[in-house]
Design a protein around this motif. Structure first.
Motif: not given
Ligand SMILES: [Zn+2]
Length: 270
Positions: A228-246
């Motif tokens: 689920l953490a991975r899905l939420v990360q993908l969802h937000l990365e798509h929104r922000w057009e950015a890869r999250l580093r943390a």
């Protein structure tokens, strides 16, 4: 120079010149802003140690031509329990990254401010394996506050509801591009959609609708939490057009301990 007060959470710092730092602050009154902390790297500085990442502080700022300048800082809560532990501080850094990415400059957001203090508080006293659920919860609340909560109760294309039978074997998926679930008939609409069992989508939906992280913990295995953490990360990365580093840092830190997630979602989701 006109001065003003602000209550702030320190999101991050970067060095500036010999002795200064630029501090990214999330203030209750003015939203996110960057300010200079002059001389903070000198041992005698009265700001030293008061603007560490994740610190909740009361500040006096002076308006500057380009950057405002932090004149005084008084710690409200240092969240020492967060900084004392590598994994907790990695999760806190994730919180800071999410806030930094999600909020526009000088756009106040009281609700997000309160949520951020809450999650730091929780991280400070949580066991390591509860940190992930606290941050997952925070990420979903943040998405909700910013107006892009994922839709996981039904297919975002045709509106079909998730099968009620637990363990149903239908081939559903989650589409970061569409912001939610796709049923077996609609999943071809997005070739990038990540296959997700309906049971996991139901757990996802439960998590979105649960007010506090405590009550969600019992219903999820570590593997589900990782997925689920991975899905939420993908969802937000798509929104922000950015890869999250943390998340990468967290993954590296946790790898020797366990392997969160099945890896299946990660493999299909690039
Ligand atoms: Zn559909």
């Amino acid at each position: 120079m006109p001065v003003y007060k602000a209550e702030a959470i320190v999101l991050r710092q970067q060095a500036l010149g010999e002795a200064d730092r630029i501090v990214t602050l999330f203030t209750r009154e003015y939203g996110k802003l960057r300010a200079a902390a002059k001389g903070i790297r000198r041992p005698a500085s009265r700001l030293a140690g008061r603007l560490e990442p994740f610190t909740h502080a009361r500040l006096l700022l002076a308006r500057g031509r380009t950057l405002d300048v932090i004149a005084q800082a008084e710690i409200v809560e240092a969240f020492a329990g967060v900084r004392a532990d590598l994994i907790r501080s990695a999760y806190a850094a994730y919180v800071a990254e999410l806030v930094d990415r999600g909020l526009a400059d000088r756009d106040p957001h009281q609700e997000v401010f309160a949520l951020t203090l809450d999650v730091l508080e929780t991280l400070g006293r949580s066991r390591e394996d509860d940190a992930d659920i606290a941050v997952l919860h925070f990420a979903l609340r943040l998405a909700g506050c910013l107006g892009y909560q994922p839709e996981t109760a039904m297919c975002v294309e045709c509106g079909r509801r998730l099968p009620r039978v637990r363990g149903a074997a239908e081939a559903w998926a989650f589409s970061p591009a569409r912001g939610g679930a796709l049923c077996p008939a609609c999943r071809r609409e997005d070739a990038e959609a990540v296959p997700v069992p309906p049971g996991l989508l139901a757990t996802f939906d439960h998590l979105i609708r649960t007010p506090g992280p405590e009550s969600s913990r019992l219903r999820m295995t570590p593997v589900q939490r990782g997925d689920l953490a991975r899905l939420v990360q993908l969802h937000l990365e798509h929104r922000w057009e950015a890869r999250l580093r943390a998340p990468l840092v967290i993954k590296r830190l946790r790898e020797p301990l366990e392997s969160p997630g099945t890896g299946d979602l990660t493999a299909t989701a690039k």
